[in-house]
Design a protein around this motif. Structure first.
Motif, mmCIF file in Angstrom:
data_model
loop_
_atom_site.group_PDB
_atom_site.id
_atom_site.type_symbol
_atom_site.label_atom_id
_atom_site.label_comp_id
_atom_site.label_asym_id
_atom_site.label_seq_id
_atom_site.Cartn_x
_atom_site.Cartn_y
_atom_site.Cartn_z
ATOM 1 N N TYR A 17 -3.203 9.574 -15.387
ATOM 2 C CA TYR A 17 -3.102 8.146 -15.096
ATOM 3 C C TYR A 17 -1.831 7.575 -15.697
ATOM 4 C CZ TYR A 17 -4.052 3.126 -15.513
ATOM 5 O OH TYR A 17 -3.962 1.761 -15.460
ATOM 6 N N GLN A 18 -1.130 6.785 -14.886
ATOM 7 C CA GLN A 18 0.046 6.068 -15.361
ATOM 8 C C GLN A 18 -0.204 4.575 -15.178
ATOM 9 O OE1 GLN A 18 2.913 7.336 -16.837
ATOM 10 N NE2 GLN A 18 3.222 5.170 -17.301
ATOM 11 N N PRO A 19 -0.246 3.789 -16.262
ATOM 12 C CA PRO A 19 -0.457 2.343 -16.106
ATOM 13 C C PRO A 19 0.677 1.699 -15.315
ATOM 14 C CG PRO A 19 -0.812 3.046 -18.385
ATOM 15 C CD PRO A 19 -0.188 4.203 -17.664
ATOM 16 N N GLY A 20 0.390 0.532 -14.751
ATOM 17 C CA GLY A 20 1.397 -0.211 -14.018
ATOM 18 C C GLY A 20 2.454 -0.795 -14.934
ATOM 19 N N LEU A 21 3.571 -1.183 -14.343
ATOM 20 C CA LEU A 21 4.692 -1.699 -15.130
ATOM 21 C C LEU A 21 4.518 -3.160 -15.514
ATOM 22 C CD1 LEU A 21 7.820 -0.095 -13.409
ATOM 23 C CD2 LEU A 21 6.731 0.553 -15.565
ATOM 24 N N VAL A 22 3.770 -3.910 -14.724
ATOM 25 C CA VAL A 22 3.630 -5.346 -14.957
ATOM 26 C C VAL A 22 2.170 -5.737 -14.815
ATOM 27 C CG1 VAL A 22 5.965 -5.853 -14.139
ATOM 28 C CG2 VAL A 22 4.052 -5.894 -12.527
ATOM 29 N N PRO A 23 1.774 -6.894 -15.358
ATOM 30 C CA PRO A 23 0.417 -7.386 -15.123
ATOM 31 C C PRO A 23 0.154 -7.563 -13.622
ATOM 32 C CG PRO A 23 1.477 -8.624 -16.885
ATOM 33 C CD PRO A 23 2.546 -7.777 -16.265
ATOM 34 N N ARG A 24 -1.071 -7.318 -13.232
ATOM 35 C CA ARG A 24 -1.493 -7.438 -11.834
ATOM 36 C C ARG A 24 -0.750 -6.463 -10.910
ATOM 37 N NH1 ARG A 24 -0.993 -11.554 -8.843
ATOM 38 N NH2 ARG A 24 -3.070 -11.469 -7.924
ATOM 39 N N ALA A 25 -0.258 -5.376 -11.477
ATOM 40 C CA ALA A 25 0.411 -4.370 -10.658
ATOM 41 C C ALA A 25 -0.565 -3.816 -9.621
ATOM 42 C CB ALA A 25 0.926 -3.233 -11.538
ATOM 43 N N PRO A 26 -0.063 -3.422 -8.463
ATOM 44 C CA PRO A 26 -0.942 -2.769 -7.489
ATOM 45 C C PRO A 26 -1.417 -1.419 -8.016
ATOM 46 C CG PRO A 26 1.345 -2.592 -6.812
ATOM 47 C CD PRO A 26 1.326 -3.500 -8.010
ATOM 48 N N VAL A 27 -2.475 -0.901 -7.433
ATOM 49 C CA VAL A 27 -3.020 0.376 -7.871
ATOM 50 C C VAL A 27 -3.006 1.366 -6.715
ATOM 51 C CG1 VAL A 27 -4.470 -0.717 -9.619
ATOM 52 C CG2 VAL A 27 -5.426 -0.254 -7.357
ATOM 53 N N ALA A 28 -2.924 2.654 -7.082
ATOM 54 C CA ALA A 28 -2.940 3.722 -6.084
ATOM 55 C C ALA A 28 -3.740 4.891 -6.618
ATOM 56 C CB ALA A 28 -1.517 4.168 -5.737
ATOM 57 N N ILE A 29 -4.523 5.488 -5.740
ATOM 58 C CA ILE A 29 -5.303 6.673 -6.077
ATOM 59 C C ILE A 29 -4.898 7.784 -5.113
ATOM 60 C CG2 ILE A 29 -7.261 5.885 -4.665
ATOM 61 C CD1 ILE A 29 -9.097 7.263 -6.705
ATOM 62 N N LEU A 30 -4.625 8.982 -5.658
ATOM 63 C CA LEU A 30 -4.130 10.104 -4.865
ATOM 64 C C LEU A 30 -5.129 11.252 -4.930
ATOM 65 C CD1 LEU A 30 -1.592 8.972 -3.789
ATOM 66 C CD2 LEU A 30 -1.439 8.595 -6.228
ATOM 67 N N LEU A 31 -5.397 11.853 -3.765
ATOM 68 C CA LEU A 31 -6.484 12.807 -3.627
ATOM 69 C C LEU A 31 -5.975 14.202 -3.280
ATOM 70 C CD1 LEU A 31 -8.957 10.527 -1.642
ATOM 71 C CD2 LEU A 31 -8.704 10.774 -4.109
ATOM 72 N N GLN A 32 -6.504 15.175 -4.004
ATOM 73 C CA GLN A 32 -6.085 16.572 -3.882
ATOM 74 C C GLN A 32 -6.556 17.208 -2.577
ATOM 75 O OE1 GLN A 32 -9.030 18.456 -6.993
ATOM 76 N NE2 GLN A 32 -8.889 19.789 -5.201
ATOM 77 N N PRO A 33 -5.956 18.348 -2.198
ATOM 78 C CA PRO A 33 -6.451 19.073 -1.026
ATOM 79 C C PRO A 33 -7.763 19.794 -1.343
ATOM 80 C CG PRO A 33 -4.706 20.313 -2.087
ATOM 81 C CD PRO A 33 -4.775 18.983 -2.797
ATOM 82 N N HIS A 34 -8.248 20.541 -0.373
ATOM 83 C CA HIS A 34 -9.433 21.379 -0.574
ATOM 84 C C HIS A 34 -9.216 22.264 -1.801
ATOM 85 C CE1 HIS A 34 -12.432 24.516 0.164
ATOM 86 N NE2 HIS A 34 -12.984 23.735 1.085
ATOM 87 N N PRO A 35 -10.245 22.473 -2.611
ATOM 88 C CA PRO A 35 -10.049 23.287 -3.811
ATOM 89 C C PRO A 35 -9.489 24.680 -3.538
ATOM 90 C CG PRO A 35 -12.119 22.098 -3.961
ATOM 91 C CD PRO A 35 -11.571 21.834 -2.578
ATOM 92 N N ALA A 36 -9.705 25.206 -2.336
ATOM 93 C CA ALA A 36 -9.128 26.500 -1.998
ATOM 94 C C ALA A 36 -7.620 26.413 -1.801
ATOM 95 C CB ALA A 36 -9.786 27.058 -0.728
ATOM 96 N N GLN A 37 -7.098 25.195 -1.623
ATOM 97 C CA GLN A 37 -5.671 24.994 -1.363
ATOM 98 C C GLN A 37 -4.919 24.436 -2.559
ATOM 99 O OE1 GLN A 37 -5.910 22.364 2.020
ATOM 100 N NE2 GLN A 37 -5.929 24.053 3.480
ATOM 101 N N GLY A 38 -5.634 23.933 -3.569
ATOM 102 C CA GLY A 38 -4.917 23.388 -4.714
ATOM 103 C C GLY A 38 -5.730 22.400 -5.513
#
Length: 215
Positions: A17-38
């Motif tokens: 997790y990397q916090p945002g740079l400013v208050p009320r920063a937008p958020v993003a969630i990133l999702l991994q591939p199938h466990p067989a792929q990574g």
């Protein structure tokens, strides 16, 4: 890039997790591939994570159940969607005033991400890389609630480009959203020799959306 441990439906979820740079920063969630792929450290997931971090987002990537130090066992998408929802809850708990939310995913993670955006109306943008339109049911996108970009490879040996194009064409018929679609010439499913071209497309799309206030 601090390590974090979240509590998910099956116990511990390992994330970065990397916090945002400013208050009320937008958020993003990133999702991994199938466990067989990574894992959450797959080069494409890591590149997406870094792209959002550079733009000041509060950004989270994590391992699905049974991957790395995350507890549980693979659940063919059902449990993984629950993991993603729990991870997004955690992200929003630490960023309650975030003005917008994005989701990004690669392959299996793209499928999970698009299911997540159907359930979470606060998600205003998505990046879907090599969505497995030939392997999983995408009919839940009726209608797709958010604008986003779908990127695939011209020589994808896992997900044939016509399957992705069929999905794109279906989504483009919906009103009030805009679906961008880019095919990277020569790229296979993993974009092994075209990471620069892939991220140039992603970065260009993100910059365009953010210049328009995320719309």
């Amino acid at each position: 890039m601090p390590e974090v441990i979240l509590t998910g439906p099956e116990g511990r979820i390992e994330g970065r997790y990397q916090p945002g740079l400013v208050p009320r920063a937008p958020v993003a969630i990133l999702l991994q591939p199938h466990p067989a792929q990574g894992t959450m450290n797959h080069p494409i997931v890591l590149a997406l994570y870094q792209s959002f971090v550079r733009r000041g987002f509060a950004t989270l990537r994590f391992n699905f159940r049974g991957v790395g130090r995350s507890q549980g066992t693979f659940d063919n998408g059902i449990g993984e969607l629950s993991d993603a929802a729990s991870a997004l809850d955690w992200l929003q708990q630490f960023n309650p005033e975030a003005h917008t939310t994005w989701v990004g995913g690669f392959s299996f993670g793209a499928w999970i991400g698009m299911q997540l955006l159907m359930r979470r109306p606060e998600i205003k943008g998505f990046i879907s890389i090599a969505p497995p339109a030939n392997m999983y049911d995408f009919t839940f996108l009726a209608p797709c609630p958010s604008s986003g970009i779908i990127v695939d490879g011209e020589n994808d040996e896992v997900v044939p480009p016509p399957a992705v194009l069929k999905l794109v064409d279906k989504l483009k018929t919906q009103r009030h959203i805009t679906i961008e679609h880019q095919t990277i010439p020569g790229a296979n499913h993993f974009f092994q020799n075209e990471m620069v071209e892939l991220m140039a497309v992603v970065d260009g799309y993100l910059d365009m959306r953010l210049a328009n206030g995320g719309r």
